[in-house]
Motif scaffolding. Structure first.
Motif, short mmCIF file in Angstrom:
data_model
loop_
_atom_site.label_atom_id
_atom_site.label_comp_id
_atom_site.label_asym_id
_atom_site.label_seq_id
_atom_site.Cartn_x
_atom_site.Cartn_y
_atom_site.Cartn_z
N PHE A 23 -2.89 4.94 -2.46
CA PHE A 23 -3.89 5.46 -1.56
C PHE A 23 -3.59 6.93 -1.29
O PHE A 23 -2.46 7.29 -0.98
CB PHE A 23 -3.81 4.63 -0.26
CG PHE A 23 -4.65 5.12 0.87
CD1 PHE A 23 -6.03 5.05 0.83
CD2 PHE A 23 -4.04 5.64 2.01
CE1 PHE A 23 -6.79 5.49 1.90
CE2 PHE A 23 -4.80 6.08 3.09
CZ PHE A 23 -6.18 5.99 3.03
N ILE A 71 0.86 -1.17 0.00
CA ILE A 71 0.00 0.00 0.00
C ILE A 71 0.90 1.23 0.00
O ILE A 71 1.66 1.44 0.94
CB ILE A 71 -0.92 0.03 1.23
CG1 ILE A 71 -1.83 -1.20 1.23
CG2 ILE A 71 -1.72 1.31 1.26
CD1 ILE A 71 -2.77 -1.26 2.40
N MET A 81 -8.69 -3.26 2.44
CA MET A 81 -7.41 -2.98 1.77
C MET A 81 -6.36 -3.99 2.20
O MET A 81 -5.58 -4.49 1.38
CB MET A 81 -6.95 -1.55 2.10
CG MET A 81 -7.74 -0.49 1.33
SD MET A 81 -7.49 1.18 1.94
CE MET A 81 -5.76 1.44 1.59
N ILE A 123 -1.87 -1.27 -4.00
CA ILE A 123 -2.81 -0.16 -3.82
C ILE A 123 -2.07 1.16 -3.71
O ILE A 123 -1.05 1.27 -3.02
CB ILE A 123 -3.65 -0.38 -2.55
CG1 ILE A 123 -4.53 -1.62 -2.72
CG2 ILE A 123 -4.51 0.84 -2.25
CD1 ILE A 123 -5.37 -1.94 -1.51
#
Ligand code: ATP
Ligand code: MG
Lengths: 370, 479, 634
Positions: free
Chosen positions: C307, C32, C295, C305
């Motif tokens: 973000f 992430i 997530m 991801i």
């Protein structure tokens, strides 16, 4: 997926060209689809612009009103007359369709500026425009259909029709038919548009014709009818026609555009009979044609042809009027078509006699009303 | 050139003056120019008829001007900026004409007959010959025949006076005359669009304006033209406005959608006018038209027949300027645009949305009414059954074409006027139905409404603005 | 962990702004990656480039080591990139499944398709151009075609010279249309109307069939897709723990679930890389936690991801790595273990940021806003306010806390005249303004920062300057007579934009081109720049970066100290706690308690918001008394 559609397209492009090329050579006997206008409402086709006008050919233009050239009514009828003149008199004819009231003068100017010899303006809506433009172009002749100039214009002729002359025998015919079909309670009817003189002219003579029948035969055929007050209301016409039928009417004369057609439609639904107006409606009402015993025709085509012929012969009635009558074929009865043979020969003979009587001036049609 | 340099400065300086000063200046301009209007209009018509020359002169002028400001790069930039918005419309017109041409070529029986008889080449030859005749007529009917114009210019001063010259500029004049109602009606719909209103009732409002102007035109007599003409114009405009305001009022009060109400009002107008024209207002029985208006209510012509261009054209241009001023320079216009762009924000900003709807519809109706007025007082001078010409419906397309901006609307209207003016001649010379012109008009609209087609056909680059439009999708708190 | 996406030297210019300046970063599989940055730093722009909504002016993107060109979102999807926008792109009247399947059909042309287009085009060109001039024989035809070709080439040359055309100029679609039209017309007129030759008829039938079958197959395919989709959606939602009912209507779902649908949509299109642009701005804390769970589940199964958020806490919780942007440039790369919130804030803004507002004690004056027994309905005509009583005095901040949807929206709208009250009274400065028009309220000196800035507060298509006069365009200095004085407006706008640090290349560009946070600043700037007595601020810092939040908080307190009464409505407990002098808690359309800000803890406040009765009966009673039982003297 899209690809193959495209492949087909391209192949077709090539193929169609090839096919078109050879399609012509081996089959000389294959005729192109028929194009002669006859009385049928075929699409008017303009002559080839590329053809050079025959030397000295008269140029005749026509300005339609907003109904357009294929209105299955008077504009189209006029153009048919001009087409005939083109074939038989060797004139060169063209038309412009007006889109709106504001276009009338412009379209007339268009022909006048192109040095046309004669310009027809069709319909009473063009009356003003014609009266205004004719003096501007004194070298051009004008002919206004269903128009009236007061005072007369030296280079214009007003074309009107004695429709009463045709409506009278039709009233007679209708009465005879009603007696034949419904001897117990013979009644004839009409569904009319607005109550204005051009419409009343039909109705008065129609009634007079029926009265003449009663007088001759000692019958009591009733005439019933309505003025709907609108030319564009087939639904209203149908409703009114239905109520006439409920009252026992056997045949309906539809006078006045779509409204009248509505009345005829009502007759059809009840298995009764109708009479058309203006043109031979056998060809313009495919739905109701099998119940039309005849139509009360205003032969604009004949009138137009006549006026054009007069110009060709140097007898143009400039400054005067041209009246379409039974005598000169300007008005008339349509053929019986499907009723040929059903109308008794006797009745037909009487009708023809009346026609002759009117032409000879022996029978009055009741119009103008005293 | 120094003058060119000063120009923007001058305009801006005038713009900074108080309203009344500008109004005075405007009136003064009209008064000074009016006596020469005949010659100015003639010049304009000649400039249109000889547009290649005009264009070259303009380019030459620009080239000379560019010498002082950086030469070709400056000129290129100047042209780019001016022409950017025109590329897609221009290509749309070209494409529409090409497709229209195909229709002309391949809907003619004679062509196929020739193919059968003389082989495919013969048929195609005829088809192209037809096309050439038709488009030549369309062009001459709307923009004039340049060669004839040059010849006529040579005869000026001859014993026939202006006659020959007038005959050859009839095309351009017709184009402008035809565009007058388009401009008014297009502005009407555009103004509605700006307020978020879909005024489909322009057709009816035109009728009402026309009718009232004509009635005022003939029922009052003995007035001097300076009183009578403005009175008739105003009456027609206000009548159209009030008629439209009904729809605005219904929307503001009851939320009735203006599309529905204006359509219904159209029907009312059609029936009402039919009744009036074949009834109480009828000249004599059976004519279905009114009396002629008094001469004092004529919208005067600049020249004489066959050049029928009248003051309505100038009025239309003034209306366009005023509409632009109103929309983009006044507080009312700001309210109107805010309501159109975002009614919630308008309410938030303290604007009265309902009132604005009524005002917008009123003004829109006034403009539409003026379209009728210009026809009634400038051309027909009466009103008769069958006056509807579809301007009201075409004007929706015009507003779309013009992006609801006065300048765009005027441009689009001129285009439509040109096409419509040439249609009659095309029919009379080449026997091609006037509907072809409608096909071309519709295609232009389709192409401009869906510029992606044109851009795909000609591989045009996506403009920057377009990128921004896409970007709107992706906005949000975090956009 | 392998690199799944690498961006190098991405540069994007907008007129007047350098939105991205040689940005480079890498995204590894299963991580992430958080992007942080001030409003207008260029985060959304960068994401839109990755998703194909914009194209970069310079720079390269590699996916799994392969250089790629992303022209539009279809390309992005094909490359396994999915994006969830802040404003969802869902059709409310469609079901979840329909929304997910919508638009998954391929829409690009293939190469051979183009080639054939060329061939067809050339044929049509010859066919058509030749006849622009009537010709007599074949050689004339060819000559004419040549002339037409040259003329067209010249026209194109001019267009290219002026820069209107793209590099690759092909006529293909155009010729395709022409070819199709001419073939069709030829066939129809020449052969179908003449019934004798059989072959052309068949050919024409085939053509018709070809044309007609395409939409038919589309319909069939869509129906099939629907069926398969429902099953796939169920599997997907199980696999990633995204509980959604495929047959539910979007309109019936809460925001948090709609967001899940958006995520599912990307997963359905087999996205490997998910871009989430400020997903938490409109979520409640619980929904945010749920999102984080999802997530984590996604990355555990190998998705990556990106973000974006402005909330430093969230970054510290969820991110594996953090990239900070400033003025379109990467200014730092770090990870939660290596940094702190304060440090992050400094990296973003370029200076130290006070995360705590320092404000003095309030010195309340007379009552400015006074609300008694106010009732109102929401859009569905359900009671939303059930008897609200409150008052705000000059020089104090009353914070209205509460879980979203407990009547705060309606309260603000009723106070500002945007929505009618069904009962009760509102008095501002002694005037009864119950159900008064918004203009009346504004003219009493009330400023309003609306909750939904794009719906109420701004006209997005208008220039920034126009939006700055939205509430007082009709008064001097902006108006003279009926006219707006744009010169004055522009002067004013320049000044205000500079003062409030609204990052925009010009005051004349449409407001929608501003970054989300800067749009909010436009509203704040407008409302703070007028002489006001009462400020009603709903979620004033939603979507703003820490620096701007700090700034706006300071301005708000400054207004308070100038004697303005402030009604602050916010779902951010931190904001309420930091700014308010008194806190009113709303629950189910009522004020369940009003307490002094320094006498209550976060936890107690949280309980109140959940509808619990306060523990300390006594103090609560007193407060309730105070609000209910009339107005203190003043
Ligand atoms: N379509 C556009 N046209 C012109 N300028 C734009 C456009 N989109 C963005 N910008 C400008 O680019 C810059 C970066 O904007 P972007 O939306 O990427 O910021 P952001 O980092 O997402 O900010 P926020 O946190 O406020 O959402 C801003 O200055 C903005 O004004
Ligand atoms: Mg953003």
């Amino acid at each position: 997926m899209k690809k193959w559609i495209f492949v087909t397209l391209v192949v077709l492009l090539a193929a169609s060209m090839v096919l078109a090329g050879c399609g012509a050579t081996p089959e000389p006997e294959v005729e192109p689809t028929a194009t002669q206008p006859a009385a049928q409402p075929t699409e008017p086709t303009a002559p080839e612009a590329t053809e050079p006008p025959a030397a000295g050919a008269l140029k005749v233009g026509m300005v339609s009103d907003v109904g357009g050239i294929d209105d299955a009514s008077f504009n189209q009828n006029t153009w048919e007359g001009l087409q005939r003149a083109q074939e038989e008199l060797g004139i060169q004819a063209q038309f412009i369709e007006s889109q709106a009231q504001a276009d009338y003068e412009k379209n007339i100017t268009e022909f006048a500026e192109q040095d046309y010899d004669l310009v027809f303006t069709v319909g009473f809506l063009l009356n003003d425009a014609t009266a205004k433009m004719a003096p501007e172009y004194p070298d051009v002749y004008f002919a206004g259909i269903d128009q009236w100039y007061d005072p007369a214009i030296p280079n214009a002729v007003a074309i009107t029709f004695n429709v009463d002359e045709a409506a009278f025998p039709i009233g007679y015919l209708a009465a005879g038919w009603a007696v034949l079909q419904d001897p117990d309670d013979p009644q004839i009817g009409y569904v009319a548009g607005m109550q204005i003189p051009p419409v009343e002219q039909f109705i008065v003579a129609y009634e007079a014709g029926a009265a003449y029948y009663n007088e001759q035969k000692g019958t009591d055929v009733q005439v019933k009818g309505v003025y709907v007050g609108d030319f564009e209301a087939p639904d209203q016409g149908k409703i009114q026609g239905q109520s006439l039928i409920d009252e026992g009417v056997d045949i309906i004369f539809g006078v006045g555009g779509k409204t009248g057609n509505g009345g005829i439609a009502a007759a059809k639904e009840n298995g009764l009979w109708g009479i058309g107006v203006d043109v031979d409606q056998y060809f313009t009402l495919p739905n109701e044609k099998d119940i039309l015993i005849t139509s009360c025709m205003k032969r604009l085509d004949n009138a137009v042809f006549g006026v054009t012929e007069a110009l060709v012969n140097g007898e143009f009635p400039a400054g005067g009027i041209y009246v379409g009558t039974l005598e000169n074929g300007g008005v008339g009865l349509a053929p019986y078509h499907d009723f040929e043979g059903e109308i008794p020969a006797e009745l037909d003979a009487e009708v023809q006699a009346i026609v002759q009587g009117i032409i000879a001036g022996e029978i009055g049609t009741g119009w103008p009303v005293q | 050139m120094a003058e060119q340099e000063k120009r923007p400065g001058l305009i801006r300086r005038i713009g900074a003056q108080p309203l009344w000063v500008r109004m005075l200046l405007f009136v003064a301009l009209i008064v000074i120019v009016a006596p020469f209007s005949k010659w100015l209009i003639l010049l304009l018509l000649l400039a249109i008829g000889l547009w290649p020359v005009t264009l070259l002169l303009g380019l030459a002028g620009l080239a000379v001007a560019s010498i002082w400001r950086g030469g070709w790069p400056w000129m290129k930039d100047w042209l780019r900026r001016r022409l950017r918005g025109l590329v897609v419309p221009a290509l749309s017109v070209v494409t529409a004409l090409i497709i229209g041409g195909l229709v002309i070529m391949f809907t003619d029986q004679a062509v196929f007959q020739a193919m059968q008889e003389g082989g495919i080449l013969e048929g195609i030859r005829l088809a192209f010959a037809n096309l050439a005749t038709a488009y030549k007529a369309l062009y001459e009917g709307s923009l004039g025949n340049p060669r004839a114009i040059v010849e006529a210019l040579g005869q000026v001063g001859g014993e026939e006076g202006l006659g020959p010259l007038l005959r050859v500029v009839r095309g351009p004049s017709d184009s402008l005359v035809q565009s007058v109602p388009y401009i008014f009606a297009g502005l009407a719909v555009a103004l509605g669009f700006r307020a978020g209103l879909f005024n489909i009732g322009a057709e009816g409002q035109i009728g009402i304006g026309w009718l009232v102007a004509v009635v005022v035109g003939y029922s009052l007599t003995g007035l001097p033209a300076v009183v009578h003409l403005p009175l008739a114009i105003l009456a027609g405009a206000v009548a159209g406005g009030l008629w439209a305001a009904i729809a605005g009022f219904l929307k503001a009060r009851t939320g009735a959608h203006e599309v529905i109400t204006t359509i219904m009002l159209n029907y009312v107008t059609f029936r009402l006018s039919a009744w009036l024209l074949c009834g109480p207002l009828e000249l004599t029985q059976g004519t279905c038209r009114t009396q002629e208006i008094a001469e004092s209510a004529y919208l005067p012509w600049f020249l004489e027949r066959p050049v029928t261009i009248h003051w309505g054209f100038v009025l239309a241009l003034i209306a366009a300027v005023l509409t632009g001023w109103f929309l983009f320079r006044t507080t009312w216009g700001f309210e109107l645009r805010t309501v159109g762009a975002n009614p919630s924000a308008a309410r938030y900003g303290g604007m009265r949305v309902g009132k604005t709807f009524v005002l917008a519809m009123f003004l829109s109706g006034c403009l539409a009414g003026l379209a009728g007025v210009s026809q009634g007082l400038g051309i027909t001078r009466n009103i008769a059954l069958g006056f509807q010409a579809g301007y009201g419906f075409d004007s929706i397309a015009l507003a779309l074409l013009g992006k609801s901006h006065p300048v765009g609307v005027v441009g689009a209207s001129l285009l439509f006027g040109v096409l419509r003016a040439g249609a009659g001649r095309m029919q009379s010379v080449a026997g091609v139905p006037t509907e072809i012109v409608q096909i071309v008009q519709s295609l232009v609209i389709i192409f401009i409404a869906a510029p992606a087609i044109i851009r795909a056909i000609y591989r045009l680059r996506k403009p920057r603005e377009e990128e921004l439009e896409v970007a709107v999708f992706s906005r949000g708190w975090g956009a | 962990m392998t690199r799944i996406l690498e961006a190098r030297n991405i540069t994007k210019r907008f007129p007047g702004v350098l939105a991205n300046d040689r940005v480079g970063f890498t995204l590894k599989e299963g991580e992430i990656l958080a992007f942080l940055g001030e409003n207008g730093a260029g985060k959304s722009t960068l994401m839109n480039i990755l998703y194909g909504l914009y194209t970069q002016d310079e720079g390269e993107i590699e996916i799994r080591g392969q250089p790629v060109e992303i022209q539009d979102p279809n390309d992005a999807i094909a490359l396994g990139i999915g994006m969830v926008h802040q404003h969802f792109q869902l059709v409310p009247v469609f079901t979840v499944a329909e929304n997910i399947v919508m638009g998954t059909e391929p829409t690009r042309f293939s190469f051979s398709w183009r080639l054939l287009g060329w061939l067809g085009g050339v044929a049509a060109l010859l066919f058509f151009l030749g006849g622009l001039f009537a010709f007599e024989n074949l050689s004339q035809w060819l000559l004419a075609a040549l002339a037409g070709g040259i003329a067209t080439a010249a026209l194109y040359g001019l267009l290219i010279l002026l820069g209107f055309l793209s590099r690759r100029l092909t006529f293909r679609l155009y010729f395709l249309l022409v070819a199709a039209a001419s073939v069709a017309l030829l066939l129809i007129r020449g052969f179908v109307l003449d019934p004798s030759p059989q072959i052309p008829l068949l050919v024409f039938g085939g053509l018709l069939f070809a044309a007609a079958s395409y939409p038919a197959m589309r319909v069939l395919a869509t129906a099939l897709d629907r069926y398969v989709a429902g099953r796939r959606i169920r599997t997907l939602s199980k696999q990633y723990g995204l509980a959604v009912d495929p047959d539910a209507l979007i309109a019936d779902l809460p925001v948090g679930v709609q967001q899940r649908v958006e995520i599912l949509k990307t997963l359905y299109r087999e996205a490997q890389i998910l871009i989430l642009d400020e997903p938490t701005a409109v979520l409640t804390p619980q929904e945010t936690d749920e999102l984080f769970e999802i997530m984590r589940g996604l990355v555990a199964q190998g998705k990556s991801i990106i973000f974006i958020t402005h909330k430093l806490k969230e970054v510290m919780t969820i991110a594996d790595r953090i990239i900070v942007l400033r003025d379109g440039r990467v200014t730092g790369e770090t990870s939660p273990e290596e940094t702190s919130e304060a440090e992050l804030a400094e990296m973003m803004v370029g200076r130290e940021v006070d995360l705590v507002v320092d404000k003095g004690k309030a010195s309340p004056g007379e009552v400015v806003l006074e609300v008694a027994n106010l009732t109102a309905e929401d859009q569905r005509h359900q009671p939303a306010l059930r008897g609200v009583d409150l008052f705000v005095r000059a020089g104090e901040v009353l914070g209205v806390a509460g879980v979203q949807g407990n009547g705060q929206t309606e309260l603000v709208e009723v106070l500002t005249g945007l929505q009618p009250a069904t009962g009760g009274t509102v008095r501002i400065l002694g005037h009864d303004v119950t159900n008064a028009s918004p203009r009346t309220v504004t003219e009493l000196g009330v400023a309003h920062i609306p909750e939904d800035r794009q719906e109420d507060g701004l006209v997005l298509s208008f220039p920034v300057a126009d939006n700055l006069m939205l509430c007082n365009y009709y008064e001097p200095p902006f108006a003279r007579g009926p006219e707006i004085r744009f010169d004055r407006l522009y002067e004013y706008a320049e000044r205000v934009v500079a003062e409030f640090d609204v990052r925009t290349p010009s005051i004349a560009i449409p407001t929608q081109n501003l970054s989300g946070g800067n749009q909010q600043k436009v509203i704040v700037a407008r409302e703070f720049s007028r002489p006001i007595k009462l400020l009603i601020a709903a979620q004033p810092t939603r979507g703003l970066d820490v620096g701007s939040i700090e700034y706006i908080h300071r301005r708000l307190i400054q207004k308070r100290d100038e004697g303005v009464a402030v009604l602050l409505v916010s779902v951010e407990l931190d904001e309420i706690m930091a700014l308010s002098d008194r806190i009113a808690v709303m629950y189910e359309g009522q004020i369940v308690g009003t307490v002094d800000a320094d006498k209550i803890t976060r936890e107690e406040l949280g309980l109140l918001m959940a509808g619990a009765r306060p523990k300390e009966e006594a103090s609560q009673e007193a407060d309730v008394q105070e609000t209910k039982g009339g107005i203190p003297v003043g």
